[in-house]
Design a protein around this motif. Sequence first.
Motif, PDB file in Angstrom:
ATOM      1  N   ALA A 131       0.832  -1.207   0.000  1.00 35.44           N
ATOM      2  CA  ALA A 131       0.000   0.000   0.000  1.00 35.44           C
ATOM      3  C   ALA A 131       0.864   1.254   0.000  1.00 35.44           C
ATOM      4  O   ALA A 131       0.561   2.236  -0.695  1.00 35.44           O
ATOM      5  CB  ALA A 131      -0.922  -0.010   1.218  1.00 35.44           C
ATOM      6  N   TYR A 132       1.954   1.226   0.753  1.00 37.34           N
ATOM      7  CA  TYR A 132       2.855   2.375   0.804  1.00 37.34           C
ATOM      8  C   TYR A 132       3.501   2.623  -0.563  1.00 37.34           C
ATOM      9  O   TYR A 132       3.570   3.762  -1.035  1.00 37.34           O
ATOM     10  CB  TYR A 132       3.935   2.130   1.852  1.00 37.34           C
ATOM     11  N   GLN A 133       3.966   1.569  -1.193  1.00 39.53           N
ATOM     12  CA  GLN A 133       4.613   1.710  -2.492  1.00 39.53           C
ATOM     13  C   GLN A 133       3.651   2.284  -3.525  1.00 39.53           C
ATOM     14  O   GLN A 133       4.024   3.169  -4.319  1.00 39.53           O
ATOM     15  CB  GLN A 133       5.164   0.356  -2.943  1.00 39.53           C
ATOM     16  N   GLN A 134       2.421   1.819  -3.520  1.00 37.96           N
ATOM     17  CA  GLN A 134       1.423   2.324  -4.459  1.00 37.96           C
ATOM     18  C   GLN A 134       1.141   3.803  -4.216  1.00 37.96           C
ATOM     19  O   GLN A 134       1.077   4.602  -5.175  1.00 37.96           O
ATOM     20  CB  GLN A 134       0.131   1.521  -4.333  1.00 37.96           C
ATOM     21  N   ARG A 135       0.990   4.172  -2.964  1.00 41.48           N
ATOM     22  CA  ARG A 135       0.686   5.563  -2.632  1.00 41.48           C
ATOM     23  C   ARG A 135       1.870   6.486  -2.912  1.00 41.48           C
ATOM     24  O   ARG A 135       1.691   7.611  -3.368  1.00 41.48           O
ATOM     25  CB  ARG A 135       0.239   5.664  -1.172  1.00 41.48           C
ATOM     26  N   MET A 136       3.067   6.016  -2.633  1.00 43.47           N
ATOM     27  CA  MET A 136       4.239   6.845  -2.889  1.00 43.47           C
ATOM     28  C   MET A 136       4.456   7.056  -4.379  1.00 43.47           C
ATOM     29  O   MET A 136       4.814   8.156  -4.822  1.00 43.47           O
ATOM     30  CB  MET A 136       5.479   6.215  -2.257  1.00 43.47           C
ATOM     31  N   ALA A 137       4.243   6.025  -5.163  1.00 45.20           N
ATOM     32  CA  ALA A 137       4.386   6.171  -6.614  1.00 45.20           C
ATOM     33  C   ALA A 137       3.389   7.202  -7.139  1.00 45.20           C
ATOM     34  O   ALA A 137       3.737   8.052  -7.972  1.00 45.20           O
ATOM     35  CB  ALA A 137       4.179   4.825  -7.299  1.00 45.20           C
ATOM     36  N   ALA A 138       2.158   7.138  -6.634  1.00 44.41           N
ATOM     37  CA  ALA A 138       1.135   8.100  -7.058  1.00 44.41           C
ATOM     38  C   ALA A 138       1.480   9.506  -6.585  1.00 44.41           C
ATOM     39  O   ALA A 138       1.334  10.487  -7.333  1.00 44.41           O
ATOM     40  CB  ALA A 138      -0.226   7.678  -6.519  1.00 44.41           C
ATOM     41  N   LEU A 139       1.945   9.617  -5.338  1.00 43.18           N
ATOM     42  CA  LEU A 139       2.291  10.928  -4.782  1.00 43.18           C
ATOM     43  C   LEU A 139       3.419  11.575  -5.573  1.00 43.18           C
ATOM     44  O   LEU A 139       3.340  12.758  -5.939  1.00 43.18           O
ATOM     45  CB  LEU A 139       2.704  10.779  -3.314  1.00 43.18           C
ATOM     46  N   LEU A 140       4.462  10.821  -5.844  1.00 45.93           N
ATOM     47  CA  LEU A 140       5.602  11.386  -6.563  1.00 45.93           C
ATOM     48  C   LEU A 140       5.217  11.818  -7.977  1.00 45.93           C
ATOM     49  O   LEU A 140       5.689  12.848  -8.467  1.00 45.93           O
ATOM     50  CB  LEU A 140       6.745  10.375  -6.597  1.00 45.93           C
TER      51      LEU A 140
END
Length: 235
Positions: A150-159
């Motif tokens: 979940a963190y990886q998905q959210r960070m990719a979207a955020l960046l």
Amino acid sequence: MTLNIHLLGQFKLEANGETIELPSRPAQSLLAFLALNKGVIYRREMLASLFWMDSTESNARGYLRQALWRIRKAFGEASLPWESFLEISDINICFKPQNPYWLDTEEFLKADEDTAITELLERTRLYQGELLPGFYDEWVLLERDRLQSAYQQRMAALLQKLIEAKRWKDAIQSGEAWVRLGNSPEPAFRALMQAYAGTGDLAMASNTYQRCIDLLDRELGLSPTAETRNLYDQI
């Protein structure tokens, strides 16, 4: 009084600005499990077999009683009524969702890839590391993987959002935070390369690409993907 529960990158309990000391690892694991599954009613024998599967039924139930005693004791020493948060009977145990508490994993997951930048920034910063580091219960490993994904998905979207908005400073801070947490995240390195290039610092963009090469080789024995190499060539 709100009970604050930190499980990402640490185990920490707080109430009214004071730390609640709960040194017992089994008690920490039990409380974390119950909080992560708030509102679910568990039978004592189920919890005993889950946490002490290698013990006899009698011993496992005894260990469960001891862990619950330690939790109640820790709450009592902090002048926090455990009854406000835990429903404990001779048969069942449950973490009550009705009373005021704050759980970092829950707050983190309130954002998703479609959340606005400001809130996504705030919530991804709650991820201070893997769930319950140093714990190796089977349920922890499964939940840890789910939260990491979940963190990886959210960070990719955020960046991606930060790069599109040309918020270079936030992109650099968020990208570096992701890199510090490990797992050699290529999307973080790509965002850093773009952000540094966006600021005009091509030397740092090049340096970031080299960091990516070195980290992937050292930790995974891999080379950067074509997407990362092509981005470097474009920059």
